[in-house]
Structure formats: structure tokens, C-alpha cells
Design a protein around this motif. Structure first.
Motif, mmCIF file in Angstrom:
data_model
loop_
_atom_site.group_PDB
_atom_site.id
_atom_site.type_symbol
_atom_site.label_atom_id
_atom_site.label_comp_id
_atom_site.label_asym_id
_atom_site.label_seq_id
_atom_site.Cartn_x
_atom_site.Cartn_y
_atom_site.Cartn_z
ATOM 1 N N GLY A 49 47.235 0.754 -1.047
ATOM 2 C CA GLY A 49 45.856 0.642 -0.589
ATOM 3 C C GLY A 49 44.793 1.014 -1.593
ATOM 4 N N PHE A 50 45.172 1.349 -2.815
ATOM 5 C CA PHE A 50 44.185 1.753 -3.821
ATOM 6 C C PHE A 50 43.404 0.530 -4.313
ATOM 7 N N VAL A 51 42.146 0.753 -4.657
ATOM 8 C CA VAL A 51 41.297 -0.316 -5.201
ATOM 9 C C VAL A 51 40.982 0.001 -6.654
ATOM 10 N N VAL A 52 41.407 -0.898 -7.557
ATOM 11 C CA VAL A 52 41.088 -0.770 -8.983
ATOM 12 C C VAL A 52 39.853 -1.615 -9.243
ATOM 13 N N THR A 53 38.779 -0.965 -9.652
ATOM 14 C CA THR A 53 37.491 -1.657 -9.755
ATOM 15 C C THR A 53 37.452 -2.633 -10.925
ATOM 16 N N ALA A 54 36.553 -3.567 -10.832
ATOM 17 C CA ALA A 54 36.428 -4.644 -11.814
ATOM 18 C C ALA A 54 36.191 -4.094 -13.215
ATOM 19 N N GLY A 55 36.904 -4.641 -14.178
ATOM 20 C CA GLY A 55 36.705 -4.305 -15.574
ATOM 21 C C GLY A 55 37.256 -2.966 -16.008
ATOM 22 N N SER A 56 37.865 -2.223 -15.106
ATOM 23 C CA SER A 56 38.383 -0.900 -15.484
ATOM 24 C C SER A 56 39.706 -1.028 -16.235
ATOM 25 N N GLU A 57 39.995 -0.030 -17.084
ATOM 26 C CA GLU A 57 41.231 -0.010 -17.861
ATOM 27 C C GLU A 57 41.913 1.344 -17.681
ATOM 28 N N TYR A 58 43.201 1.296 -17.382
ATOM 29 C CA TYR A 58 43.981 2.521 -17.209
ATOM 30 C C TYR A 58 45.267 2.412 -18.015
ATOM 31 N N LYS A 59 45.650 3.523 -18.631
ATOM 32 C CA LYS A 59 46.898 3.576 -19.392
ATOM 33 C C LYS A 59 47.631 4.864 -19.061
ATOM 34 N N GLY A 60 48.893 4.735 -18.620
ATOM 35 C CA GLY A 60 49.714 5.917 -18.320
ATOM 36 C C GLY A 60 49.174 6.758 -17.179
ATOM 37 N N GLU A 61 48.540 6.120 -16.183
ATOM 38 C CA GLU A 61 47.929 6.859 -15.089
ATOM 39 C C GLU A 61 48.711 6.650 -13.788
ATOM 40 N N SER A 62 48.625 7.657 -12.904
ATOM 41 C CA SER A 62 49.149 7.565 -11.550
ATOM 42 C C SER A 62 47.957 7.641 -10.604
#
Length: 459
Positions: free
Chosen positions: A442-455
Motif C-alpha cells: 500500500g505504499f505510494v512512491v511519489t513521482a520523480g523520487s529516487e531510492y537506493k537500498g531503502e525499506s
């Protein structure tokens, strides 16, 4: 096979956060688009085992698992689902359902086991040797970090893992010594009396306890009743049974030392460091010691019990879903080298695309990939070595590599997903970039965001 079968399905393992939740317990986590518990149930069904007890932790889990089993295995298996308290451990779970256990022998299987090794072979070895316990061991996986650890995707080094240190007789049928868990990393000592009893012992650090055990019920219940502090079959019950199998020899040696006034010194000199173990090749065999007894006189009858092993061939597949890394590895294997476990027919392109799935123009799904029922992909997408679940909506120009995407996930245009696990009902807005991440349901990853090695998980 007249064994009573117990499947320990667990609950919501903290090691698998944020992938598990009260709505998706560990046993229902999808592996190649089917719950991990289905691999054990199918394996048992293939062995002609139709009646079993599935033990889950927590009453919320009880209902979810029972509903899924009743739908997926209707008219196939007769399953009794029993709920126990959370965090009771595997030994505690068996202690809690002791009133259900009536057969002379019990087969205990972990619900997170994915393998192609017949439980019937373990049961046959158990009966053949009249053992109190027979444990399945297999070659330790080398593709990820330890089974007790988790992975954030940062460490991708492939290296062998020491799951246990195991001592076997030369026929590799009897378990003579075992160190598991934290004991593996300690300075391990082995009693010389064990060596004197067995003659020679092979030491293995390349075997994994598959958590599939055959127990003599009367012995198991006696241990669980007498040792109320025991929580784990692997780290408490099994080592205890192994250590006490030659109890009469150990007590006899201790009594002999006490008669000479050297009990303490005898205890200290009766141990040897593991590094010196293989130098003791000239110690007399158990049969010689048993026949001669102390001072060369035949001994009184000694009470011993047998702890046996069944070691799977290296060509067999065996893994447990014990960590985030293991979850990724098993998904990769079941759509790769162990595809025979998937229950699916792979195409000539070595992939599985459900007939109801829709692919846009110039979209490619490579070898060792799976695309689930009702999922749709836009134009110019690329999928490599990944699993995509059911009813996902994926936009255009999306790249998915070495990842697992569960059910009902929405992915916007231009997203890039690499080495990541995305739980059900997640929404990735356009141009989001994920690398080596785990995303909770159910998580929402917002537009244009970048994640590396995240929980990432909902608060």
C-alpha cells in the motif's frame, strides 16, 4: 506413510519486514506468484500425505491461512489449522498442540521450505534405524548472506555460508555432533568421550538444516515437557538429543574419573578443540568401547538412542525463506534453475506469460521471467529476470530488472526498478526510480523520487 504430519507455518516474521503484515503473513508471501506454503503442501501431497496439521502464530493468521487452504486444496487435503501464541518458537508450537499428537512418529516440516526432496525418504530412514530423530540436511546455499540475516541489497557478494557445524559417522547416516545458531561462531569444543565412542567423525560446515524432522513422539514430548525453556527445535531440542544419545558412556566416564578423585580434571581433559578433531583418527570405535567396557569387563546394558540424518543429493533443490535475501534468491531460482518447482509450463522463450496478460507495442519479457494473470504493460517496457504478479498495471517505458512485483501494483510511465521487492497494492508514480529496495504493501512512491537500498512502509 503412517506418520502424523505437522507444518510449522509461523506468523509475521520480523526478518521479512516490510513484506509481511497481519494481512499477508509469511506463509502467504508469494514465491513465483503462489504462496510459499503451497510448496510444502504440494510436496506432501505428492508423497501421498493427505492429513496434516498446519500451525500458525496468531489468531489473525489462523483465519487467513485457513481460508486460503480451504479454497486452494478443496477435495485434495484434509488440513487442521491450529493457532498458537506469537513468538513461542518451533518447540513451543509443538508443546502447545501436544494434545493433537497421537501417532508413534511425527513428521515436522517448516512452512517456509521450498524443495524437491521427498519427505517419505526421511521417514523411511527414520523407521529403518529406529531413531528418536532424523533430520534432513542439504547443501548450504551460496548465493546470499546467512539465513539468519537480511539483505538491504547493498551486499551482493556471493559466498558460502556456515549454517551449522555437523559431525557425522563415516556412513553419513548418524548425527553425532551439531552446533547451530550462535554456537557456530564460538570456539567449539567436542567431548573426547564422543570421539572414543564413535572412532572417527566427519565434520561438515557446508550443510544446511532444512528444518524437516522425523521424531519419535514419546521422546519428543518427554523432552518438551522436561525442558520447558526449550523454544527452538533446531537450536535446543536437536542438539540436546544429539548430546545425550551416548549418555551412559559420558556418565560412566565421569564416574570413573570421580573414583580417582579427578572429576574436574577429567572433565577438562575430556574436551578437544574443533581444529584438533580430525587428528583423533586412532580412537577406538563405539563397538570396541561397548564390548570391552571399563577395565576390560563387559558392561551392563547401556541406554542409548539414535539420532540420524538424511543428506539430500547435491542435485536436489532446498532453500528456506528466512530473510529478504532468501526471498529474492528463491524467486529467482524458481523461475530459473529450479523452474520444475513452479508448477508452470515455460514457453520456448523460457518465461511464463499468463494468457490473460496484455503487452504493449515493443515491450519485451525476457527469459526467466513471470507475468501474472490479468496484468497489463504499456509500450516499450523491458522485463528481465523478474516476477510480476496478478492484475498489475504498468505504464510505458518501464524497466524491471532482478525484481519481484506482487499483486495489484500500479507503476507509472518511465519508472525504473532494479533489484527490488514491491509488495501488493503499491503505487509507483511516474519516473520513480528504485534500486535494491523493499516496499511494504500500500505504499505510494511519489513521482520523480529516487531510492537506493531503502525499506519503505506505510506508517
Amino acid at each position: 506413510m503412517d506418520f502424523q504430519v505437522v507444518v510449522l507455518a509461523g506468523g509475521t516474521s520480523k526478518k521479512l519486514a516490510p513484506l509481511v503484515s497481519k494481512d499477508v503473513p509469511k506463509s502467504l508471501l508469494p514465491v513465483a506468484n503462489r504462496p510459499v506454503l503451497s510448496y510444502v503442501l504440494d510436496l506432501l501431497e505428492q508423497t501421498n500425505i493427505k492429513d496434516l496439521i498446519v500451525v500458525v502464530e496468531g489468531e489473525d493468521t489462523d483465519g487467513l491461512v485457513e481460508n486460503w487452504i480451504s479454497e486452494a486444496y478443496v477435495d485434495r487435503l484434509h488440513v487442521q489449522v491450529a493457532a498458537v501464541g506469537e513468538e513461542v518458537g518451533t518447540a513451543g508450537a509443538l508443546r502447545a498442540i501436544a494434545h493433537h499428537l497421537t501417532a508413534s512418529d511425527i513428521l515436522v516440516v517448516s512452512g517456509d521450505l521450498v524443495c524437491d526432496i521427498s519427505p517419505g525418504a526421511v521417514a523411511a530412514a527414520h523407521r529403518r534405524h529406529d531413531a528418536v530423530v532424523t533430520a534432513l540436511f542439504c547443501a548450504a546455499p551460496i548465493s546470499g548472506p546467512p539465513e539468519s540475516g537480511s539483505s538491504s541489497g547493498k551486499d551482493k557478494t556471493k559466498k558460502p555460508v556456515r549454517h551449522n557445524i555437523v559431525g557425522l559417522d563415516l556412513t553419513q547416516q548418524f548425527l553425532l555432533y551439531i552446533a547451530a545458531g550462535n554456537e557456530v561462531e564460538k570456539d567449539i569444543k567436542v567431548q573426547k568421550s564422543i570421539l572414543r565412542a564413535v572412532g572417527k567423525m566427519e565434520i561438515h560446515a557446508d550443510l544446511m538444516d532444512a528444518h524437516l524432522y522425523a521424531f519419535k513422539r514419546s521422546v519428543l514430548q518427554q523432552v518438551l515437557n522436561q525442558k520447558q525453556s526449550f523454544r527452538s527445535l533446531k537450536q535446543d531440542v536437536l542438539p540436546y538429543l544429539v548430546k545425550t544419545q551416548l549418555r551412559s558412556e559420558i556418565l560412566l566416564n565421569g564416574a570413573h574419573a570421580e573414583e580417582n578423585g579427578n572429576e574436574k580434571d577429567g572433565y577438562n581433559t575430556d574436551k578437544v578443540m574443533l581444529s584438533q578433531l580430525l587428528a583423533n583418527a586412532s580412537t577406538p570405535s563405539f563397538h570396541e568401547v561397548y564390548a570391552l567396557g571399563p577395565n576390560g569387563f563387559p558392561p551392563a546394558e547401556r541406554k542409548t538412542h539414535k539420532c540420524c540424518v538424511y543428506i539430500a543429493r547435491k542435485t536436489k533443490y532446498c532453500a528456506r525463506l528466512r530473510s529478504i535475501q532468501a526471498y529474492s534468491d528463491i524467486n529467482r531460482d524458481v523461475i530459473g534453475d529450479a523452474s520444475h518447482l513452479s508448477g508452470c509450463s515455460f514457453s520456448v522463450h523460457n518465461n511464463v506469460i499468463h494468457p490473460s496478460a496484455v503487452l504493449g507495442s515493443k515491450t519485451t519479457v525476457g527469459p526467466q521471467c513471470m507475468l501474472g494473470e490479468g496484468s497489463q504493460m504499456g509500450d516499450k517496457c523491458s522485463v528481465k529476470r523478474s516476477v510480476i504478479g496478478r492484475h498489475c498495471r504498468i505504464g510505458s517505458n518501464v524497466k524491471v530488472v532482478n525484481s519481484v512485483i506482487m499483486n495489484h501494483v500500479t507503476i507509472g510511465d518511465g519508472c525504473s526498478i532494479q533489484g527490488s521487492i514491491i509488495s501488493s497494492n503499491v503505487q509507483l508514480q511516474e519516473r520513480a526510480v528504485l534500486k535494491d529496495c523493499q516496499i511494504g504493501a500500500g505504499f505510494v512512491v511519489t513521482a520523480g523520487s529516487e531510492y537506493k537500498g531503502e525499506s519503505l512502509a506505510r506508517k
